[in-house]
Design an enzyme around this catalytic site. Structure first.
Site, PDB file in Angstrom:
ATOM      1  CG  HIS A 142      44.751  41.920  26.545  1.00 55.87           C
ATOM      2  ND1 HIS A 142      45.463  41.167  27.057  1.00 55.87           N
ATOM      3  CD2 HIS A 142      45.231  43.508  26.489  1.00 55.87           C
ATOM      4  CE1 HIS A 142      45.862  41.870  27.988  1.00 55.87           C
ATOM      5  NE2 HIS A 142      45.243  43.672  27.647  1.00 55.87           N
ATOM      6  CG  HIS A 166      36.463  33.157  35.773  1.00 58.55           C
ATOM      7  ND1 HIS A 166      37.912  32.112  34.683  1.00 58.55           N
ATOM      8  CD2 HIS A 166      37.221  33.715  36.651  1.00 58.55           C
ATOM      9  CE1 HIS A 166      38.874  32.569  35.697  1.00 58.55           C
ATOM     10  NE2 HIS A 166      38.332  33.885  36.802  1.00 58.55           N
ATOM     11  NE  ARG A 240      39.609  34.814  49.901  1.00 62.02           N
ATOM     12  CZ  ARG A 240      38.585  34.471  48.246  1.00 62.02           C
ATOM     13  NH1 ARG A 240      39.089  33.349  48.622  1.00 62.02           N
ATOM     14  NH2 ARG A 240      39.296  35.624  47.615  1.00 62.02           N
ATOM     15  CB  CYS A 285      38.545  39.051  54.452  1.00 59.81           C
ATOM     16  SG  CYS A 285      39.239  38.306  53.002  1.00 59.81           S
TER      17      CYS A 285
HETATM   18  N1  LIG Z   1      47.006  28.928  51.092  1.00 57.30           N
HETATM   19  C1  LIG Z   1      46.158  29.852  51.634  1.00 57.30           C
HETATM   20  N2  LIG Z   1      46.248  30.608  52.376  1.00 57.30           N
HETATM   21  C2  LIG Z   1      45.478  31.164  52.692  1.00 57.30           C
HETATM   22  C3  LIG Z   1      44.681  31.787  51.750  1.00 57.30           C
HETATM   23  C4  LIG Z   1      44.245  30.922  50.705  1.00 57.30           C
HETATM   24  O1  LIG Z   1      43.760  31.178  49.429  1.00 57.30           O
HETATM   25  N3  LIG Z   1      46.175  29.661  49.854  1.00 57.30           N
HETATM   26  N4  LIG Z   1      43.567  32.639  51.996  1.00 57.30           N
HETATM   27  C5  LIG Z   1      44.402  33.609  53.010  1.00 57.30           C
HETATM   28  C6  LIG Z   1      42.961  34.841  53.777  1.00 57.30           C
HETATM   29  S1  LIG Z   1      42.916  36.387  51.793  1.00 57.30           S
HETATM   30  C7  LIG Z   1      42.364  34.668  54.099  1.00 57.30           C
HETATM   31  S2  LIG Z   1      41.459  36.184  54.481  1.00 57.30           S
HETATM   32  C8  LIG Z   1      42.930  33.652  55.153  1.00 57.30           C
HETATM   33  C9  LIG Z   1      41.811  33.124  56.019  1.00 57.30           C
HETATM   34  O2  LIG Z   1      41.607  32.087  56.505  1.00 57.30           O
HETATM   35  P1  LIG Z   1      40.616  31.305  57.155  1.00 57.30           P
HETATM   36  O3  LIG Z   1      40.262  30.737  55.982  1.00 57.30           O
HETATM   37  O4  LIG Z   1      41.373  30.319  57.658  1.00 57.30           O
HETATM   38  O5  LIG Z   1      39.271  32.158  57.836  1.00 57.30           O
HETATM   39  O6  LIG Z   1      43.729  32.714  55.028  1.00 57.30           O
HETATM   40  C10 LIG Z   1      45.435  33.252  54.127  1.00 57.30           C
HETATM   41  N5  LIG Z   1      45.683  32.700  53.642  1.00 57.30           N
HETATM   42 MO   LIG Z   2      41.137  37.502  52.207  1.00 61.49          MO
END
Ligand SMILES: Nc1nc2c(c(=O)[nH]1)N[C@H]1C(S)=C(S)[C@@H](COP(=O)(O)O)O[C@H]1N2
Ligand SMILES: [Mo]
Length: 571
Positions: A142, A166, A240, A285
């Protein structure tokens, strides 16, 4: 700026035994519930071809972020030849044992020997646990397979340590098919807590946050609690994370700002010295309620219930003030890129962007937040600074914010370009072209029933023959919720819920609305015992939720905002 970051970025570049050892030590505690759950929610109708599987494996072994999304939910099985079809449990047990099992029929290799095999000409070897694998064909088959070179001659464990999605049965099985030997002189211990593991510095979490994945940590609170409080308690607010949580000393924290006339660096004190602004905003999210969409047809992604949302009062400096001070001029074509302190294994930070117009609009209420519900941000929620982009999908609310850039283009991060985008229900993984869809910004209108919970035994209020239903509703873009309708007879009759919401003008209404409805239960329904409750919200633009998931299905399972339907038992 000195940021204490989990230390795999050096490890990726390194090719030393020390690193091997460290990687190995993260392997024994794999196999958390999260990934099992993912598998359960993601039965693909047809298994992929062998080459497809190799492709996935190549991506995976390289730790390529794009690849991990593809891999996550594949439930295809690779059976070794001559094997009878074993039970799920047997397979699982075998697969999990492989990498810690010495296979006596195979030769032993030392880490130095494995290191020699770091390019296609010399064959590409990698190790996983005690296993040595020749994965040259992954790379050959690939164009993106060259990503595997990042792990060539060394251990792939760290990639799994970061993207534990994974670590699925099918990948373990596939990998074992390429086993050529055993790694000599390695001791496998469970030392995730060891200094140097990217996961050794994860914060403590509330026991009620049920992980959809442990590493990275992703969890939502029990939905039954969600509508109890208008402001979601900080420690129950869903988390998240795409990567390990960075450790940031507030004394050392610096925010770089590029754009306008000058470049600038703000310290935490500097940000706190700016005028303080508070905004109530729900963060949701893009994958909230994915677990309902995936029931129609499997989608790839963490299996979120309706709890990947929370509502909080956020306080900090206004981004528009900071940018204006820099001399940034309005320009409809520009974007503001945000970067976090969390790095992926290729040393790229988490990143996302929003249109400059949103950032500069005082009514956009974008803030550099240091407080959540009047408390300092917790590490999981972005300590010491995160950007809050009210009304906009969670992914753009970048945590652990270290850099802001005003740019002509959107962020080139994986999460802006190749994720968090919607597609037609007929788009599949063979036809999808991420460059053809817009990145999600404002979220569509949605709602969820929080109580009663599915399967609950609900008592009818004796005097009036009603049941009480409670939940939340929210719409993106500052659109206020104007109505929530409920039915328990499949839409023959609708009942309007009572709303609990802030008095904020429409267009700037970023908090969620909680609602309570009382639904009459007929004699027939009482006798039958089963009732299905549906909820749909209407926002200030009179946008309303779609009835079912079939017509909004998309392969990543984002924007899952169909009617929320909950079956309960009437007692
Ligand atoms: N630096 C950073 N910011 C991030 C993320 C992350 O993984 N790293 N996840 C994002 C996602 S997809 C979501 S839904 C929200 C979640 O915020 P929370 O964990 O405070 O609820 O943060 C966002 N900001
Ligand atoms: Mo998210």
């Amino acid at each position: 700026m000195r940021l204490l970051r989990p230390s795999w970025s050096g490890l990726v570049r390194g090719r030393h035994h020390q690193h091997h050892r460290r990687f190995l030590q993260t392997t024994t505690s794999r196999g958390s519930n999260g990934e099992r759950e993912e598998q359960q929610h993601s039965k693909w109708s047809s298994p992929g071809s062998r080459s497809e599987q190799l492709l996935y494996a190549a991506f995976w072994a390289g730790g390529l972020t794009l690849g991990y999304h593809w891999l996550t939910d594949r439930n295809n099985r690779v059976l070794l030849e001559g094997q009878k079809v074993p039970s799920e449990e047997e397979l699982e047990a075998t697969a999990r044992r492989w990498h810690v099992t010495i296979r006596k029929e195979l030769p032993n290799y030392r880490a130095e020997q494995v290191e020699q095999h770091n390019c296609a000409e010399k064959r590409i070897w990698v190790t996983y646990g005690l296993g040595v694998y020749d994965v040259t064909d992954f790379a050959d088959n690939h164009p993106g397979g060259d990503k595997i070179l990042m792990a060539a001659g060394s251990a792939i464990d760290p990639f799994w340590a970061i993207y534990q999605q994974h670590n699925t049965l099918e990948v373990l099985e596939l990998l074992e098919g390429f086993r050529i030997g055993n790694l000599e002189g390695q001791v496998v211990t469970n030392a995730d807590e060891e200094l140097g593991s990217p996961w050794s510095q994860e914060p403590q979490r509330h026991a009620l946050l049920k992980p959809a994945s442990k590493r990275p940590f992703n969890a939502e609170p029990p939905i039954g609690l969600l509508a109890d409080q208008f402001y979601t308690p900080n420690d129950l607010f869903y988390v998240r994370n795409h990567l390990p949580v960075p450790v940031i000393d507030p004394e050392d924290y610096e925010l770089e700002i590029e754009g306008g006339a000058k470049e600038k660096t703000l310290t935490l004190e500097g940000i706190k010295a700016l005028p303080k602004h508070s905004v109530t905003a729900a963060i949701m999210c893009g994958g909230n309620r994915r677990s309902e969409m995936t029931k129609v047809k499997a989608v790839k992604g963490l299996s979120w219930g309706a709890g990947a949302v929370g509502n909080a009062k956020w306080s900090g400096a206004r981004l528009c003030d900071v940018l204006r001070e820099q001399g940034v001029q309005p320009d409809e074509s520009k974007h503001v890129i945000f970067e976090g302190a969390d790095l992926d294994p290729t040393s790229h930070p988490y990143g996302a962007s929003i249109p400059l117009a949103k950032a500069l609009d005082p009514r956009g209420d974008v803030i550099l937040a240091y407080e959540m519900n009047d408390e300092p941000l917790s590490r999981d929620h972005g300590f010491p600074i995160r950007v809050i982009v009210p009304g906009t999908v969670g992914a753009r609310n970048v945590k652990w914010l270290t850099r802001i850039v005003v740019a002509d283009k959107e962020s080139d991060s994986h999460w802006q370009q190749n994720d968090y985008k919607g597609f037609s229900p007929s788009t599949d993984w063979d036809t999808v072209d991420f460059s053809k869809s817009d990145a999600i910004q404002a979220m569509p209108v949605t709602s969820a029933i929080c109580t009663p919970q599915p399967g609950a035994r609900v008592k009818v209020d004796d005097d009036e023959g009603h049941i009480t239903v409670r939940g939340y509703a929210w719409s993106g873009g500052g659109r206020k919720i104007v109505r929530v309708d409920l039915t328990n007879d499949e839409g023959v009759s609708w009942h309007v819920a009572e709303l609990e919401q802030e008095e904020i003008p429409d267009g700037r209404h970023y908090g969620w609305s909680l609602w309570t409805a009382r639904l009459p239960v007929t004699e027939a329904q009482r006798k039958a015992g089963d009732v299905e409750i549906w909820a749909k919200a209407v926002d200030s633009a009179y946008n309303v939720q779609p009835e079912k998931f079939e017509h909004i299905w998309n392969l990543r399972g984002v924007l899952a905002n169909a009617y929320h339907k909950v079956k309960v038992k009437i007692v």
